[in-house]
Design an enzyme around this catalytic site. Structure first.
Site, PDB file in Angstrom:
ATOM      1  N   SER A  84     -54.378   1.159 -30.328  1.00  0.00           N
ATOM      2  CA  SER A  84     -53.162   1.027 -31.155  1.00  0.00           C
ATOM      3  C   SER A  84     -53.286  -0.221 -32.133  1.00  0.00           C
ATOM      4  O   SER A  84     -53.889  -1.150 -31.741  1.00  0.00           O
ATOM      5  CB  SER A  84     -51.983   1.004 -30.137  1.00  0.00           C
ATOM      6  OG  SER A  84     -50.763   0.824 -30.810  1.00  0.00           O
TER       7      SER A  84
ATOM      8  N   TYR B 289     -47.845  -2.717 -23.009  1.00  0.00           N
ATOM      9  CA  TYR B 289     -48.694  -1.800 -23.822  1.00  0.00           C
ATOM     10  C   TYR B 289     -49.528  -2.525 -24.762  1.00  0.00           C
ATOM     11  O   TYR B 289     -50.588  -2.276 -25.010  1.00  0.00           O
ATOM     12  CB  TYR B 289     -47.603  -1.133 -24.579  1.00  0.00           C
ATOM     13  CG  TYR B 289     -47.965   0.000 -25.577  1.00  0.00           C
ATOM     14  CD1 TYR B 289     -48.698   1.188 -24.832  1.00  0.00           C
ATOM     15  CD2 TYR B 289     -48.085  -0.290 -26.685  1.00  0.00           C
ATOM     16  CE1 TYR B 289     -49.359   2.303 -25.655  1.00  0.00           C
ATOM     17  CE2 TYR B 289     -48.689   0.770 -27.507  1.00  0.00           C
ATOM     18  CZ  TYR B 289     -49.139   1.699 -27.200  1.00  0.00           C
ATOM     19  OH  TYR B 289     -49.739   2.563 -28.126  1.00  0.00           O
TER      20      TYR B 289
END
Length: 262
Positions: free
Chosen positions: A152, A166
């Site tokens: 990501s 995350y």
């Protein structure tokens, strides 16, 4: 060096974790429509069944489901054993399964770190290690086996939202991928990462519903990603065209990371 051979994945055996929904579903469709045999795995058996039926209706390749809950280490082993019963080799492993957790800094629970890092990072290593013998059997000198880790842009930049575990997990995944590239390259297996920007998915649904205009305004290309964008990147990395790419982190984000905030 014609394009049909350069980007050909026909006949390759692929495993996509989290392949029934979101980005994983987009990737699975890209492989199936180009003639690959694709195994998708997650803990949602109904979603797996639905995705397999839809993918097989596309023709060319084939899709199969192997349910597994990747929070459980023993399910990784069960998945590998089941895959070994069906296939003698694996050409491509797409580590896509992941989770997120958002909460204010002062309230962020310790349990979120355990949950997010287990799925996004720890199990990626576990599953990759267990599947390495099958990947070695799927490799050849001119056509290495491939590991594609779905990272990501939040592992490259500081995210606006309070998703501490995350972003840390994805940064860790990016570096784990480079470590694997060095270690497994010697076994004729490449390891690369796609650092994805915003795509339509369950994980992004609430954020896009509230902030889509703001998000797209901050992307130089002015839009979120499409299935073709992420599937195309995977097809490149899985084909002869991407055979010499190893240890790379490729941003698939429309330019989010390089966008000026001034």
């Amino acid at each position: 060096m014609d394009i049909q051979n350069l980007f050909n994945v026909k006949g390759k055996v692929v495993l996509v974790t989290g392949g029934a929904k979101g980005i994983g579903r987009m990737i699975s469709e890209g492989y199936v429509t180009n003639g690959a045999t694709v195994y998708i795995s997650s803990r949602d058996e109904k979603a797996l069944e639905k995705a397999v039926n839809e993918l097989n209706a596309l023709g060319k390749g084939k899709a199969y489901a192997i349910p597994a809950n990747f929070y459980k280490e023993e399910d990784c082993q069960k998945l590998v054993e089941e895959l070994k019963k069906r296939e003698s080799k694996l050409h491509v492993l797409v580590n896509n399964s992941g989770s997120n957790w958002g909460a204010p800094y002062d309230e962020y629970p310790s349990s979120a770190w355990t949950r997010v890092l287990t799925l996004n990072l720890h199990r990626v290593f576990d599953l990759t290690r267990l599947l390495t013998p099958l990947l070695e059997k799927g490799a050849s000198p001119g056509d290495p086996a491939r590991i594609i880790n779905i990272g990501s842009i939040d592992g490259l930049r500081v995210p606006a939202l309070e998703t501490f575990a995350y972003s840390a997990s994805k940064a860790g995944l990016h570096h784990l991928s480079r470590v694997l590239a060095n270690h497994l390259g010697k076994r004729n297996i490449t390891s690369n990462t796609l650092a994805c920007g915003p795509f339509q998915s369950k994980m992004m649904a609430a954020t896009l519903e509230k902030y889509r205009d703001v998000i797209e305004a901050g992307i130089p290309l002015g839009r979120i990603g499409t299935p073709e964008d992420v599937a195309g990147a995977c097809l490149f990395l899985s084909s002869r065209a991407g055979a010499y790419v190893n240890g790379a982190t490729i941003t698939v984000d429309g330019g989010c990371v390089v966008a000026s905030k001034l």
